[in-house]
Design a protein around this motif. Structure first.
Motif, PDB file in Angstrom:
ATOM      1  N   LEU A 166     -50.133 -15.269   6.670  1.00  0.00           N
ATOM      2  CA  LEU A 166     -49.876 -14.662   7.972  1.00  0.00           C
ATOM      3  C   LEU A 166     -50.096 -15.703   9.056  1.00  0.00           C
ATOM      4  O   LEU A 166     -51.098 -16.416   9.040  1.00  0.00           O
ATOM      5  CB  LEU A 166     -50.815 -13.462   8.184  1.00  0.00           C
ATOM      6  N   TRP A 167     -49.143 -15.784   9.990  1.00  0.00           N
ATOM      7  CA  TRP A 167     -49.181 -16.805  11.037  1.00  0.00           C
ATOM      8  C   TRP A 167     -48.971 -16.157  12.395  1.00  0.00           C
ATOM      9  O   TRP A 167     -47.958 -15.513  12.621  1.00  0.00           O
ATOM     10  CB  TRP A 167     -48.079 -17.839  10.752  1.00  0.00           C
TER      11      TRP A 167
ATOM     12  N   TYR B 197     -38.614 -14.992   6.235  1.00  0.00           N
ATOM     13  CA  TYR B 197     -39.843 -14.539   6.888  1.00  0.00           C
ATOM     14  C   TYR B 197     -39.517 -13.534   7.984  1.00  0.00           C
ATOM     15  O   TYR B 197     -38.442 -13.545   8.575  1.00  0.00           O
ATOM     16  CB  TYR B 197     -40.614 -15.722   7.483  1.00  0.00           C
ATOM     17  N   VAL B 198     -40.480 -12.670   8.255  1.00  0.00           N
ATOM     18  CA  VAL B 198     -40.371 -11.672   9.323  1.00  0.00           C
ATOM     19  C   VAL B 198     -41.206 -12.147  10.508  1.00  0.00           C
ATOM     20  O   VAL B 198     -42.343 -12.609  10.325  1.00  0.00           O
ATOM     21  CB  VAL B 198     -40.884 -10.299   8.850  1.00  0.00           C
ATOM     22  N   ALA B 199     -40.655 -12.064  11.721  1.00  0.00           N
ATOM     23  CA  ALA B 199     -41.395 -12.391  12.938  1.00  0.00           C
ATOM     24  C   ALA B 199     -41.557 -11.115  13.751  1.00  0.00           C
ATOM     25  O   ALA B 199     -40.610 -10.637  14.369  1.00  0.00           O
ATOM     26  CB  ALA B 199     -40.669 -13.455  13.738  1.00  0.00           C
TER      27      ALA B 199
ATOM     28  N   PRO C 184     -43.462 -15.375  23.991  1.00  0.00           N
ATOM     29  CA  PRO C 184     -43.819 -14.310  23.057  1.00  0.00           C
ATOM     30  C   PRO C 184     -44.791 -14.799  21.988  1.00  0.00           C
ATOM     31  O   PRO C 184     -44.742 -15.966  21.570  1.00  0.00           O
ATOM     32  CB  PRO C 184     -42.473 -13.926  22.434  1.00  0.00           C
ATOM     33  N   VAL C 185     -45.653 -13.916  21.563  1.00  0.00           N
ATOM     34  CA  VAL C 185     -46.543 -14.180  20.435  1.00  0.00           C
ATOM     35  C   VAL C 185     -46.053 -13.352  19.256  1.00  0.00           C
ATOM     36  O   VAL C 185     -45.792 -12.150  19.403  1.00  0.00           O
ATOM     37  CB  VAL C 185     -47.995 -13.820  20.769  1.00  0.00           C
ATOM     38  N   TYR C 186     -45.899 -13.990  18.103  1.00  0.00           N
ATOM     39  CA  TYR C 186     -45.371 -13.328  16.907  1.00  0.00           C
ATOM     40  C   TYR C 186     -46.400 -13.339  15.780  1.00  0.00           C
ATOM     41  O   TYR C 186     -47.186 -14.283  15.642  1.00  0.00           O
ATOM     42  CB  TYR C 186     -44.117 -14.035  16.409  1.00  0.00           C
ATOM     43  N   ALA C 187     -46.341 -12.296  14.963  1.00  0.00           N
ATOM     44  CA  ALA C 187     -47.013 -12.300  13.664  1.00  0.00           C
ATOM     45  C   ALA C 187     -45.930 -12.573  12.627  1.00  0.00           C
ATOM     46  O   ALA C 187     -44.967 -11.805  12.514  1.00  0.00           O
ATOM     47  CB  ALA C 187     -47.685 -10.961  13.399  1.00  0.00           C
TER      48      ALA C 187
END
Length: 315
Positions: free
Chosen positions: A146-147, A158-160, A273-276
């Motif tokens: 997880l990033w 990958y999912v953002a 934006p901040v993403y997981a």
């Protein structure tokens, strides 16, 4: 029959590692076996299938068309294995397991790490291995689960998940303003010393502003560039120049008067934006979902990100 199926499944997992890493060495490291073992299993697999899966005429590993087709099936098998493990793990009541977590350095240090302290008190069986990065992470190579990042270019597979948008404020210290004056128009910044962010992946020398319907993109420069966001804030606090600073970097600097917002008529319009980011799953593991939801709860609720912006606009 049983042993044969187990061996075939293992070879498909091995070939998936080869296909995704693009390297015999990296595949061996991922599977924690020797390179010679990977090479031998590949040879056995090709003989059994009577087809060439890897093009050996190139210096780097390249799949043949048959190899690409077989890799697609291997990817599905590995995905099913992960999904089955996830379902079994998530069937337990407690949130448990280990998560290899990557964080953008400034954002992670200031906000995510303190949140993780509370999270692990709530879920003592959940463990995290944390790495801090200020560059784009190869999640596969770094073996990251997880990033949390502000990078918008995410690799395929990958999912953002968008967590929150950060805002920016144009600021300077009282000492800088007293010595150099304050800009009243974005183009005035061309005559000021501007502290800018610059790294191997990103550079922010264009600052965006809006006033009513008018929008401006101003190229700025200065004698100090740095690749760490907090260092920009600290340089501005020290009076070294004007900064276009993300609101998440600020605490009491506006209330205390250590930093002064500039050009109230012109609104900085840059958003970050901040993403997981995590691999695509048929069923997202509960340990990952728990961390994402917890961080959302801590940082994703307004007015968390807007509080410093609101302070700025009220001045």
């Amino acid at each position: 029959m049983k042993d044969g199926l187990q061996h075939e499944a293992y070879q498909m997992v091995l070939f998936n590692a080869l296909a995704t890493t693009g390297s015999l060495t990296k595949a061996a490291e991922k599977l924690e076996v020797s390179v010679s073992h990977v090479s031998k299993q590949l040879h056995i697999l090709e003989e059994k299938l009577n087809v060439q899966l890897i093009n050996r005429s190139t210096r780097s590993l390249a799949l043949t068309q048959e190899g690409k087709d077989f890799a697609d099936y291997c990817d599905q098998i590995v995905g099913l294995i992960h999904s089955a493990n996830t379902l079994m793990t998530d069937s337990r009541d407690e949130v448990s397991g280990n998560v290899r977590l990557a964080l953008s350095c400034s954002f992670g240090t200031l906000h995510v790490l303190p949140a993780l302290d509370d999270l692990q008190k709530k879920y003592p069986s959940l463990t995290t291995e944390v790495s801090l990065f200020d560059y784009k992470v190869d999640m596969l190579e770094e073996e990251i689960d997880l990033w949390f990042t502000t990078f918008e270019e995410i690799n395929a597979g990958y999912v953002a998940q968008r967590i929150v948008d950060t805002h920016f404020i144009l600021l300077a210290s009282p000492d800088y303003i007293q010595e150099h004056g304050a800009p009243t128009h974005p183009y005035d910044l061309e005559g000021h010393n501007c502290v800018t962010y610059h790294s191997k992946n990103r550079s922010y020398t264009h600052w965006l502003f809006a006033k009513d319907e008018e929008q401006l993109d101003v190229q700025v420069s200065g004698n100090y560039r740095v690749d760490k966001a907090e260092a920009i804030r600290d340089a501005v606090l020290a009076g070294r120049g004007i900064g276009y600073i993300a609101s998440y970097l600020l605490s009491d600097e506006l209330e205390s008067g250590k930093l002064i917002p500039l050009m109230s008529d012109w609104k900085p319009t840059q958003k970050m934006p901040v993403y997981a980011v995590y691999p695509k799953y048929q069923h997202l593991p509960v340990r990952l979902k728990t961390i994402i939801d917890f961080v959302k709860q801590v940082i994703g609720q307004p007015p968390y990100w807007d509080k410093n912006l609101s302070k700025c606009l009220k001045r």
